[in-house]
Design a protein around this motif. Structure first.
Motif, PDB file in Angstrom:
ATOM      1  N   MET A  83      70.199 149.359 -25.393  1.00  0.00           N
ATOM      2  CA  MET A  83      71.046 148.707 -24.413  1.00  0.00           C
ATOM      3  C   MET A  83      70.339 148.551 -23.063  1.00  0.00           C
ATOM      4  O   MET A  83      70.471 147.526 -22.397  1.00  0.00           O
ATOM      5  CB  MET A  83      72.348 149.487 -24.242  1.00  0.00           C
ATOM      6  N   LEU A  84      69.561 149.568 -22.660  1.00  0.00           N
ATOM      7  CA  LEU A  84      68.826 149.446 -21.407  1.00  0.00           C
ATOM      8  C   LEU A  84      67.798 148.327 -21.467  1.00  0.00           C
ATOM      9  O   LEU A  84      67.591 147.602 -20.484  1.00  0.00           O
ATOM     10  CB  LEU A  84      68.148 150.778 -21.066  1.00  0.00           C
ATOM     11  N   ALA A  85      67.163 148.178 -22.638  1.00  0.00           N
ATOM     12  CA  ALA A  85      66.218 147.074 -22.799  1.00  0.00           C
ATOM     13  C   ALA A  85      66.936 145.737 -22.701  1.00  0.00           C
ATOM     14  O   ALA A  85      66.410 144.771 -22.121  1.00  0.00           O
ATOM     15  CB  ALA A  85      65.501 147.192 -24.141  1.00  0.00           C
ATOM     16  N   ASP A  86      68.150 145.656 -23.261  1.00  0.00           N
ATOM     17  CA  ASP A  86      68.936 144.428 -23.144  1.00  0.00           C
ATOM     18  C   ASP A  86      69.258 144.125 -21.688  1.00  0.00           C
ATOM     19  O   ASP A  86      69.181 142.975 -21.241  1.00  0.00           O
ATOM     20  CB  ASP A  86      70.236 144.568 -23.932  1.00  0.00           C
ATOM     21  N   LEU A  87      69.646 145.150 -20.945  1.00  0.00           N
ATOM     22  CA  LEU A  87      69.986 144.946 -19.539  1.00  0.00           C
ATOM     23  C   LEU A  87      68.762 144.519 -18.727  1.00  0.00           C
ATOM     24  O   LEU A  87      68.868 143.671 -17.834  1.00  0.00           O
ATOM     25  CB  LEU A  87      70.603 146.213 -18.961  1.00  0.00           C
ATOM     26  N   ARG A  88      67.608 145.103 -19.040  1.00  0.00           N
ATOM     27  CA  ARG A  88      66.386 144.683 -18.341  1.00  0.00           C
ATOM     28  C   ARG A  88      66.056 143.223 -18.658  1.00  0.00           C
ATOM     29  O   ARG A  88      65.648 142.467 -17.767  1.00  0.00           O
ATOM     30  CB  ARG A  88      65.221 145.594 -18.729  1.00  0.00           C
ATOM     31  N   GLU A  89      66.221 142.855 -19.917  1.00  0.00           N
ATOM     32  CA  GLU A  89      65.959 141.467 -20.287  1.00  0.00           C
ATOM     33  C   GLU A  89      66.938 140.520 -19.609  1.00  0.00           C
ATOM     34  O   GLU A  89      66.576 139.426 -19.165  1.00  0.00           O
ATOM     35  CB  GLU A  89      66.045 141.308 -21.807  1.00  0.00           C
ATOM     36  N   GLY A  90      68.187 140.962 -19.533  1.00  0.00           N
ATOM     37  CA  GLY A  90      69.178 140.145 -18.839  1.00  0.00           C
ATOM     38  C   GLY A  90      68.843 139.976 -17.365  1.00  0.00           C
ATOM     39  O   GLY A  90      69.007 138.889 -16.799  1.00  0.00           O
ATOM     40  N   TRP A  91      68.370 141.057 -16.723  1.00  0.00           N
ATOM     41  CA  TRP A  91      67.974 140.954 -15.318  1.00  0.00           C
ATOM     42  C   TRP A  91      66.812 139.998 -15.145  1.00  0.00           C
ATOM     43  O   TRP A  91      66.759 139.236 -14.177  1.00  0.00           O
ATOM     44  CB  TRP A  91      67.628 142.330 -14.772  1.00  0.00           C
ATOM     45  N   HIS A  92      65.875 140.027 -16.082  1.00  0.00           N
ATOM     46  CA  HIS A  92      64.755 139.098 -16.006  1.00  0.00           C
ATOM     47  C   HIS A  92      65.242 137.654 -16.118  1.00  0.00           C
ATOM     48  O   HIS A  92      64.783 136.775 -15.364  1.00  0.00           O
ATOM     49  CB  HIS A  92      63.741 139.399 -17.115  1.00  0.00           C
ATOM     50  N   PRO A 145      69.648 132.653 -27.625  1.00  0.00           N
ATOM     51  CA  PRO A 145      70.746 132.207 -26.793  1.00  0.00           C
ATOM     52  C   PRO A 145      71.755 133.314 -26.560  1.00  0.00           C
ATOM     53  O   PRO A 145      71.917 134.220 -27.374  1.00  0.00           O
ATOM     54  CB  PRO A 145      71.374 131.063 -27.611  1.00  0.00           C
ATOM     55  N   GLY A 146      72.439 133.230 -25.435  1.00  0.00           N
ATOM     56  CA  GLY A 146      73.512 134.176 -25.156  1.00  0.00           C
ATOM     57  C   GLY A 146      73.293 135.008 -23.925  1.00  0.00           C
ATOM     58  O   GLY A 146      74.240 135.408 -23.276  1.00  0.00           O
ATOM     59  N   LEU A 147      72.038 135.282 -23.563  1.00  0.00           N
ATOM     60  CA  LEU A 147      71.800 136.165 -22.428  1.00  0.00           C
ATOM     61  C   LEU A 147      72.252 135.531 -21.126  1.00  0.00           C
ATOM     62  O   LEU A 147      72.774 136.192 -20.247  1.00  0.00           O
ATOM     63  CB  LEU A 147      70.313 136.534 -22.354  1.00  0.00           C
ATOM     64  N   ILE A 148      72.042 134.231 -20.980  1.00  0.00           N
ATOM     65  CA  ILE A 148      72.481 133.572 -19.749  1.00  0.00           C
ATOM     66  C   ILE A 148      73.990 133.631 -19.632  1.00  0.00           C
ATOM     67  O   ILE A 148      74.546 133.755 -18.546  1.00  0.00           O
ATOM     68  CB  ILE A 148      71.966 132.125 -19.706  1.00  0.00           C
ATOM     69  N   ALA A 149      74.674 133.534 -20.758  1.00  0.00           N
ATOM     70  CA  ALA A 149      76.132 133.608 -20.721  1.00  0.00           C
ATOM     71  C   ALA A 149      76.608 135.025 -20.444  1.00  0.00           C
ATOM     72  O   ALA A 149      77.603 135.222 -19.763  1.00  0.00           O
ATOM     73  CB  ALA A 149      76.708 133.112 -22.050  1.00  0.00           C
ATOM     74  N   HIS A 150      75.905 136.031 -20.971  1.00  0.00           N
ATOM     75  CA  HIS A 150      76.402 137.400 -20.879  1.00  0.00           C
ATOM     76  C   HIS A 150      76.019 138.084 -19.571  1.00  0.00           C
ATOM     77  O   HIS A 150      76.863 138.552 -18.825  1.00  0.00           O
ATOM     78  CB  HIS A 150      75.835 138.224 -22.042  1.00  0.00           C
ATOM     79  N   ARG A 151      74.738 138.159 -19.296  1.00  0.00           N
ATOM     80  CA  ARG A 151      74.278 139.033 -18.215  1.00  0.00           C
ATOM     81  C   ARG A 151      74.660 138.534 -16.823  1.00  0.00           C
ATOM     82  O   ARG A 151      75.178 139.312 -16.029  1.00  0.00           O
ATOM     83  CB  ARG A 151      72.767 139.240 -18.311  1.00  0.00           C
ATOM     84  N   PRO A 152      74.412 137.279 -16.459  1.00  0.00           N
ATOM     85  CA  PRO A 152      74.810 136.849 -15.123  1.00  0.00           C
ATOM     86  C   PRO A 152      76.296 136.965 -14.883  1.00  0.00           C
ATOM     87  O   PRO A 152      76.737 137.164 -13.769  1.00  0.00           O
ATOM     88  CB  PRO A 152      74.345 135.382 -15.081  1.00  0.00           C
ATOM     89  N   HIS A 153      77.094 136.837 -15.944  1.00  0.00           N
ATOM     90  CA  HIS A 153      78.527 137.024 -15.804  1.00  0.00           C
ATOM     91  C   HIS A 153      78.826 138.407 -15.229  1.00  0.00           C
ATOM     92  O   HIS A 153      79.612 138.570 -14.301  1.00  0.00           O
ATOM     93  CB  HIS A 153      79.168 136.862 -17.187  1.00  0.00           C
ATOM     94  N   GLY A 154      78.162 139.417 -15.776  1.00  0.00           N
ATOM     95  CA  GLY A 154      78.368 140.766 -15.278  1.00  0.00           C
ATOM     96  C   GLY A 154      77.739 140.992 -13.924  1.00  0.00           C
ATOM     97  O   GLY A 154      78.302 141.659 -13.067  1.00  0.00           O
ATOM     98  N   LEU A 155      76.551 140.440 -13.705  1.00  0.00           N
ATOM     99  CA  LEU A 155      75.890 140.607 -12.415  1.00  0.00           C
ATOM    100  C   LEU A 155      76.722 140.006 -11.296  1.00  0.00           C
ATOM    101  O   LEU A 155      76.821 140.558 -10.200  1.00  0.00           O
ATOM    102  CB  LEU A 155      74.502 139.951 -12.465  1.00  0.00           C
ATOM    103  N   GLY A 156      77.346 138.862 -11.574  1.00  0.00           N
ATOM    104  CA  GLY A 156      78.177 138.234 -10.559  1.00  0.00           C
ATOM    105  C   GLY A 156      79.366 139.089 -10.185  1.00  0.00           C
ATOM    106  O   GLY A 156      79.724 139.214  -9.020  1.00  0.00           O
ATOM    107  N   HIS A 157      79.991 139.722 -11.201  1.00  0.00           N
ATOM    108  CA  HIS A 157      81.100 140.607 -10.886  1.00  0.00           C
ATOM    109  C   HIS A 157      80.630 141.872 -10.176  1.00  0.00           C
ATOM    110  O   HIS A 157      81.384 142.481  -9.426  1.00  0.00           O
ATOM    111  CB  HIS A 157      81.853 140.956 -12.163  1.00  0.00           C
ATOM    112  N   GLY A 158      79.387 142.276 -10.410  1.00  0.00           N
ATOM    113  CA  GLY A 158      78.854 143.409  -9.673  1.00  0.00           C
ATOM    114  C   GLY A 158      78.782 143.122  -8.190  1.00  0.00           C
ATOM    115  O   GLY A 158      79.065 143.984  -7.358  1.00  0.00           O
TER     116      GLY A 158
END
Length: 402
Positions: free
Chosen positions: A215-224, A353-366
């Motif tokens: 999961m941490l690797a997923d979050l790092r990839e999402g941040w990238h 596909p999917g990371l742009i939909a998932h990760r920025p959604h959470g980052l924006g709410h952060g």
């Protein structure tokens, strides 16, 4: 000859567009049902707090109780949606929302609910939404193909916002006539029906995730993915700040101003209904118009979100408030369709596909989290004043900050 020609033309006229596949139709129907209930429940929850003896600060606490788990778990929800079948994540989240809203309704109908009980149940609803949103957004993006994606998203949002229009107007009227408890019960039933529809989604076309990482690797990839796209950073930051202002107006100040100056739940429900009507008109506009520069058009349409806060600050008469809400609804929907279309175009050339939909959604709410505490603080200061007369300057500050 003529009858057979007419018969041949009939199926052609009734045939669904190529982009309206099975998943797309199920997602649209489920979103319609969910929004029909949730927009009425938004009004019901606020007035349930007020009718139980709470004040504006308590309304702010209940709203913050929903937002806090949404912020905390949204990034995790994106990672979960990337690992598990998305339709199962969506159904489980709908089930949690159904149970929490049903319990909230029972508390309101059977007696005087306590503040901590309402906060706890609302927090459960926010947790369900945190896991639902990334999976739902990724599922929708994967359900549409081809050059007509923008029109497909516009139709989806038109159905969703049309349900919001009916839900807000009906919810406000029902709260005024039969009380907020039954509106919350109807929302629980809507979640149950929507979850049933989403259980039939087909996820076989979505490639399985390759084993390895965590999961941490997923979050790092999402941040990238997020940090490497300037257009994505700018849009997320902008709309996070604007969303904080709108949430403060809708969740706290709207019900307060309605109670003290506009006549109660009915007029506020009417104003939200006009906002919903504006979103329907905006979505319909986007079925006919595709801006040459999607993000520029969408970004410019975010600025009118400041108008409702200014209208509540005066406060303006109900008719003027409805006009402001309608205009804002049109512009925010132009942004919504433009944003979804831009994400879809960006996803086309990605291997995963999917990371742009998932990760920025959470980052924006952060980025939205600090505004939650400010909203709660402002709501508490407002409740110390008599009515709303002592807080008129607060929405003006929000207006200029936007």
């Amino acid at each position: 000859m003529t009858p057979s020609a007419d018969t041949a033309d009939t199926p052609r006229r009734l045939r669904k567009p190529a982009w309206a596949g099975r998943n797309y139709s199920l997602l649209t129907a489920a979103a319609f049902v969910t929004n029909l209930g949730s927009h009425g429940a938004l009004i019901a929850a606020a007035f349930a707090v007020l009718e139980s003896g709470g004040d504006g600060g308590d309304v702010g606490l209940v709203a913050a109780a929903r937002t806090l788990p949404l912020v905390l778990f949204l990034l995790i929800g994106g990672a979960v949606a990337d690992r598990l079948p998305r339709h199962r994540v969506m159904v489980a989240a709908n089930a949690l929302n159904c149970v929490s809203q049903g319990a909230f309704a029972a508390l309101v109908l059977l007696g005087e609910p306590r503040l901590w009980q309402m906060m706890l149940l609302t927090a459960l609803g926010g947790t369900g939404q945190a896991f639902f949103s990334p999976a739902a957004e990724g599922m929708l993006l994967s359900s549409v193909q081809g050059e007509q994606a923008g029109r497909a998203f516009a139709v989806f949002r038109m159905a969703m916002q049309g349900a919001g229009l009916g839900g807000a107007a009906l919810g406000g009227a029902m709260v005024a006539v039969i009380g907020p408890g039954w509106v919350l019960a109807a929302d629980a039933a809507a979640f149950a029906l929507a979850g049933s529809l989403r259980s039939f989604l087909d996820v076989r076309h979505i490639p399985r995730r390759e084993p390895g990482g965590g999961m941490l690797a997923d979050l790092r990839e999402g941040w990238h993915e997020f940090s490497s796209r300037p257009w994505l950073r700018g849009i997320v930051l902008q709309f996070s700040l604007a969303n904080a202002v709108v949430a403060a107006a809708d969740a706290v100040y709207g019900p307060l101003v309605a109670r003290d100056h506009l006549g109660g739940a009915g007029p506020w429900g009417l104003a939200l209904g006009f906002f919903g009507a504006g979103t329907v008109v905006g979505a319909f506009l986007m079925t006919r118009w595709k801006p040459r520069r999607l993000l520029l058009a969408g970004t410019l349409c975010v600025f009118p979100l400041a108008l409702p806060s200014a209208a509540l600050a005066v406060p303006v008469p109900v008719g003027v408030l409805c006009a402001v809400m309608f205009t804002t609804g049109v512009t925010v929907e132009v942004f919504g369709v433009s944003w979804m279309t831009a994400q879809h175009l960006s996803e086309r050339n990605r291997k995963r596909p999917g990371l742009i939909a998932h990760r920025p959604h959470g980052l924006g709410h952060g980025l939205f989290l600090p505004a939650v505490w400010e909203r709660d603080r402002m709501a508490r200061s407002s409740s110390q004043a008599r009515g709303c007369s002592g807080i008129r300057h607060k929405p003006w500050l929000l207006f200029w900050a936007t």
